[in-house]
Design a protein around this motif. Sequence first.
Motif, PDB file in Angstrom:
ATOM      1  N   ASP A 308      40.709  27.395 -46.400  1.00  8.52           N
ATOM      2  CA  ASP A 308      40.378  26.126 -46.926  1.00  8.52           C
ATOM      3  C   ASP A 308      39.103  25.531 -45.997  1.00  8.52           C
ATOM      4  O   ASP A 308      38.535  24.566 -46.564  1.00  8.52           O
ATOM      5  CB  ASP A 308      41.531  25.171 -46.904  1.00  8.52           C
ATOM      6  CG  ASP A 308      42.583  25.764 -47.782  1.00  8.52           C
ATOM      7  OD1 ASP A 308      42.260  26.425 -48.486  1.00  8.52           O
ATOM      8  OD2 ASP A 308      43.872  25.302 -47.738  1.00  8.52           O
ATOM      9  N   GLN A 311      35.314  25.131 -47.444  1.00 14.23           N
ATOM     10  CA  GLN A 311      35.174  24.159 -48.501  1.00 14.23           C
ATOM     11  C   GLN A 311      35.191  22.566 -48.008  1.00 14.23           C
ATOM     12  O   GLN A 311      34.629  21.760 -48.354  1.00 14.23           O
ATOM     13  CB  GLN A 311      36.133  24.229 -49.500  1.00 14.23           C
ATOM     14  CG  GLN A 311      35.928  23.703 -50.818  1.00 14.23           C
ATOM     15  CD  GLN A 311      34.320  23.707 -51.339  1.00 14.23           C
ATOM     16  OE1 GLN A 311      34.174  24.945 -51.511  1.00 14.23           O
ATOM     17  NE2 GLN A 311      33.918  22.724 -51.730  1.00 14.23           N
ATOM     18  N   ALA A 312      36.261  22.601 -47.150  1.00 16.96           N
ATOM     19  CA  ALA A 312      36.476  21.122 -46.595  1.00 16.96           C
ATOM     20  C   ALA A 312      35.290  20.614 -45.843  1.00 16.96           C
ATOM     21  O   ALA A 312      34.869  19.609 -45.946  1.00 16.96           O
ATOM     22  CB  ALA A 312      37.729  21.149 -45.696  1.00 16.96           C
ATOM     23  N   LYS A 314      32.221  21.775 -45.967  1.00 12.15           N
ATOM     24  CA  LYS A 314      31.098  21.568 -46.980  1.00 12.15           C
ATOM     25  C   LYS A 314      31.250  20.106 -47.846  1.00 12.15           C
ATOM     26  O   LYS A 314      30.204  19.362 -47.894  1.00 12.15           O
ATOM     27  CB  LYS A 314      30.990  22.752 -47.966  1.00 12.15           C
ATOM     28  CG  LYS A 314      30.021  22.670 -49.360  1.00 12.15           C
ATOM     29  CD  LYS A 314      30.246  23.700 -50.164  1.00 12.15           C
ATOM     30  CE  LYS A 314      29.110  23.411 -51.393  1.00 12.15           C
ATOM     31  NZ  LYS A 314      29.129  24.428 -52.229  1.00 12.15           N
ATOM     32  N   ASP A 315      32.633  19.962 -47.868  1.00 10.58           N
ATOM     33  CA  ASP A 315      32.435  18.592 -48.912  1.00 10.58           C
ATOM     34  C   ASP A 315      32.221  17.415 -47.866  1.00 10.58           C
ATOM     35  O   ASP A 315      31.730  16.294 -48.302  1.00 10.58           O
ATOM     36  CB  ASP A 315      34.143  18.602 -49.378  1.00 10.58           C
ATOM     37  CG  ASP A 315      34.387  19.270 -50.645  1.00 10.58           C
ATOM     38  OD1 ASP A 315      33.313  19.796 -51.087  1.00 10.58           O
ATOM     39  OD2 ASP A 315      35.643  19.773 -50.728  1.00 10.58           O
ATOM     40  N   HIS A 319      29.086  14.742 -48.249  1.00 12.39           N
ATOM     41  CA  HIS A 319      29.377  13.040 -48.032  1.00 12.39           C
ATOM     42  C   HIS A 319      28.376  12.632 -47.266  1.00 12.39           C
ATOM     43  O   HIS A 319      27.699  11.429 -47.118  1.00 12.39           O
ATOM     44  CB  HIS A 319      30.807  12.799 -48.210  1.00 12.39           C
ATOM     45  CG  HIS A 319      30.912  11.486 -48.116  1.00 12.39           C
ATOM     46  ND1 HIS A 319      30.507  10.481 -49.077  1.00 12.39           N
ATOM     47  CD2 HIS A 319      31.654  10.328 -47.147  1.00 12.39           C
ATOM     48  CE1 HIS A 319      30.720   9.271 -48.977  1.00 12.39           C
ATOM     49  NE2 HIS A 319      31.372   9.120 -47.738  1.00 12.39           N
ATOM     50  N   TYR A 327      34.219  11.330 -49.874  1.00 10.38           N
ATOM     51  CA  TYR A 327      34.595  12.851 -49.360  1.00 10.38           C
ATOM     52  C   TYR A 327      35.894  12.923 -49.978  1.00 10.38           C
ATOM     53  O   TYR A 327      36.928  12.077 -50.122  1.00 10.38           O
ATOM     54  CB  TYR A 327      34.366  12.937 -47.888  1.00 10.38           C
ATOM     55  CG  TYR A 327      35.584  13.903 -47.558  1.00 10.38           C
ATOM     56  CD1 TYR A 327      35.318  15.143 -47.650  1.00 10.38           C
ATOM     57  CD2 TYR A 327      36.633  13.480 -46.779  1.00 10.38           C
ATOM     58  CE1 TYR A 327      36.117  16.267 -47.124  1.00 10.38           C
ATOM     59  CE2 TYR A 327      37.467  14.684 -46.154  1.00 10.38           C
ATOM     60  CZ  TYR A 327      37.175  15.887 -46.463  1.00 10.38           C
ATOM     61  OH  TYR A 327      38.056  16.780 -45.969  1.00 10.38           O
ATOM     62  N   ASN A 329      38.901  16.264 -50.670  1.00 11.49           N
ATOM     63  CA  ASN A 329      39.226  17.556 -50.671  1.00 11.49           C
ATOM     64  C   ASN A 329      40.694  17.867 -50.422  1.00 11.49           C
ATOM     65  O   ASN A 329      41.393  17.059 -49.571  1.00 11.49           O
ATOM     66  CB  ASN A 329      38.518  18.327 -49.331  1.00 11.49           C
ATOM     67  CG  ASN A 329      38.885  19.780 -49.200  1.00 11.49           C
ATOM     68  OD1 ASN A 329      39.812  20.215 -48.715  1.00 11.49           O
ATOM     69  ND2 ASN A 329      37.883  20.506 -49.756  1.00 11.49           N
ATOM     70  N   GLU A 330      41.186  18.899 -51.060  1.00  9.41           N
ATOM     71  CA  GLU A 330      42.613  19.268 -51.013  1.00  9.41           C
ATOM     72  C   GLU A 330      42.595  20.714 -50.110  1.00  9.41           C
ATOM     73  O   GLU A 330      42.122  21.494 -50.386  1.00  9.41           O
ATOM     74  CB  GLU A 330      43.267  19.238 -52.307  1.00  9.41           C
ATOM     75  CG  GLU A 330      43.225  18.106 -53.012  1.00  9.41           C
ATOM     76  CD  GLU A 330      44.258  17.940 -54.331  1.00  9.41           C
ATOM     77  OE1 GLU A 330      44.366  19.189 -54.902  1.00  9.41           O
ATOM     78  OE2 GLU A 330      44.292  17.058 -54.894  1.00  9.41           O
ATOM     79  N   HIS A 331      43.239  20.518 -48.905  1.00  7.74           N
ATOM     80  CA  HIS A 331      43.699  21.755 -48.136  1.00  7.74           C
ATOM     81  C   HIS A 331      44.985  21.608 -47.523  1.00  7.74           C
ATOM     82  O   HIS A 331      45.708  20.786 -47.509  1.00  7.74           O
ATOM     83  CB  HIS A 331      42.252  21.766 -47.177  1.00  7.74           C
ATOM     84  CG  HIS A 331      42.305  20.475 -46.288  1.00  7.74           C
ATOM     85  ND1 HIS A 331      41.734  19.547 -46.507  1.00  7.74           N
ATOM     86  CD2 HIS A 331      43.041  20.010 -45.199  1.00  7.74           C
ATOM     87  CE1 HIS A 331      41.660  18.550 -45.684  1.00  7.74           C
ATOM     88  NE2 HIS A 331      42.742  18.810 -44.834  1.00  7.74           N
ATOM     89  N   ARG A 344      46.007  15.935 -49.311  1.00 13.49           N
ATOM     90  CA  ARG A 344      44.714  15.332 -49.986  1.00 13.49           C
ATOM     91  C   ARG A 344      43.952  14.519 -49.200  1.00 13.49           C
ATOM     92  O   ARG A 344      44.519  13.479 -48.750  1.00 13.49           O
ATOM     93  CB  ARG A 344      45.291  14.447 -51.319  1.00 13.49           C
ATOM     94  CG  ARG A 344      43.980  13.990 -51.972  1.00 13.49           C
ATOM     95  CD  ARG A 344      44.494  13.208 -53.497  1.00 13.49           C
ATOM     96  NE  ARG A 344      44.760  14.337 -54.234  1.00 13.49           N
ATOM     97  CZ  ARG A 344      46.144  14.313 -54.858  1.00 13.49           C
ATOM     98  NH1 ARG A 344      47.055  13.105 -54.788  1.00 13.49           N
ATOM     99  NH2 ARG A 344      46.472  15.319 -55.806  1.00 13.49           N
ATOM    100  N   ASP A 345      42.966  15.024 -48.818  1.00 12.83           N
ATOM    101  CA  ASP A 345      41.902  14.093 -47.888  1.00 12.83           C
ATOM    102  C   ASP A 345      40.917  13.293 -48.519  1.00 12.83           C
ATOM    103  O   ASP A 345      40.087  14.023 -49.099  1.00 12.83           O
ATOM    104  CB  ASP A 345      41.393  15.359 -46.910  1.00 12.83           C
ATOM    105  CG  ASP A 345      40.885  14.783 -45.639  1.00 12.83           C
ATOM    106  OD1 ASP A 345      41.102  13.246 -45.396  1.00 12.83           O
ATOM    107  OD2 ASP A 345      40.358  15.397 -44.614  1.00 12.83           O
TER     108      ASP A 345
END
Length: 539
Positions: A308, A311-312, A314-315, A319, A327, A329-331, A344-345
């Motif tokens: 994860d 992708q985290a 990158k997101d 932002h 921002y 992201n779910e990881h 959930r961030d």
Amino acid sequence: MDSIIKFEKDIINSLSIGIIVASQQGKIIFINKAIREMTGYKRTEIKTMDDWYKKACPDPEYRKKVKDYFQYDSADNTSDRTYKIITAAGDHKYFNFRYSKLENEKMLFEIIDISHRIVQKRKLENQKLIFENLFTNSLEGIVLLDQNLKVLNANKKFEEIFEVSKPDILNKNINKVAVPNIDANVLKQAQEKFKHNQEWEREISYTVNNKIKYCNVHVFAVENKKHGELIYVALDNITENKKREFELKEVKERLELAVEGANIGVWDWNVEEEYIHFNKSWAQMLGYEYSNLGNDLDTWLKLVHPDDRDQALKDIRVHLNGQSEEYFNEHRLKTKNGNWKWIRDIGKVTDRDEKGNAVRIVGIHIDIDQEKRAAEEIEYLSNHDELTGLYNRRYFNEELKRLHNSRQYPISIIIGDMNKLKDINDTYGHSMGDRYIKRAAEAIKRTVRTEDVVARIGGDEFAVILPETDYSKADDVAERILARIEEGNKIEDLPVPLTIALGYETTDCTNQNHSIKNIKRCYNKADQRMYEQKFADRC
């Protein structure tokens, strides 16, 4: 046009009052000559308001106090206030700041050096001159006392703050006129201090007609020919600011309680200083104590699941670069006991510098582990057979559609149908029948590849999709399935042997010479051959 601008600047530079024009972000756009003369600071030394605060207010506590007052005054539309500053030569001066908003989100500061007034508070020789220059029209409440703390005079602002009339308070003890909420010993020590010509400054609350008012109080001695040494008291009414301070504190406490009650983790990242503050809930959500956490990005990064992490990050970068409003992201994060928990961030940049670079980003962590696992369970059940764990008919049909336009040809399909399941159910019960079904499912699943699709498409019917498998290889797979079932019958304690009829076919739409170019037709052909095999076994 340039000559007009130069003319205007020359006029502003000729003014005896200081002029500063600054942007909302704190960048100083213009400083006139009077400012440089009053402070001794060069234009190159004060490019921003932060530069000004650091130079003029070198003491960190006083600098914070000055900044807080400015924030309060801005919110309250208070237009001016007096501050004590340090000049380039190291001298103390008192400046009266008047500020107002200009167009294009700019601020205008008009600065008057009133140091001489402060000095006059100590040195003016008679009371009349004090009143004429400072006393009567001061924005602060001012009261003049004798050595016995009796009121000799008070200005209008003092009357307004304490809701009194000057004739009614003359010759009365100041502590009965303005009732301070302060410890008696502290008050006594303060009185001794300014009786001996020592300054005293403090924030004090007063009871005024059953109401509480707050003032910054500055007390010092002055010489007077007629009365000798007098006590001068200046009071700045900060009641409204204190009310807002209390309100903000209450809101903050309520918010903290709500966040704590909702078990929401909060993080506050200072990007420039590479410092992150995590709250207790953030740590406890993962089973850690607050003291176990560092205050840097690595604290979080080391906990993110390797699958994860990219992708985290990158997101976050998207932002930070201003390419998204927030921002999100779910990881998965690793808990203290070594398990993975879904989070959930959500975050948002709250401050950027003049170049648009993110300075601060604040966000929250919400525990969605149960929600995520429930969704995964629902998704699993929607695609799998509950008894065998194989894919169900719905998933099988979707795979047929997907593979129809794929590049995985040739594709072979095997259809299997258990023999005499109804007899087994009728004779030995459905629990025994279920045992046979699971044995058949296990034998098929263990024979094929992981990329092959094995499904239970009916009560006693199974289907297998074999991508990139020709007819010959499909024949081998079918033989191995039957062999595995035979081996199982030798060791499995079943009332009657497990048998299954299998039929298979291959399709290849990329081969013009292939007889079956349609995957649906391939399925029907395999099904037909299964029934042919079943009928042949009965004969």
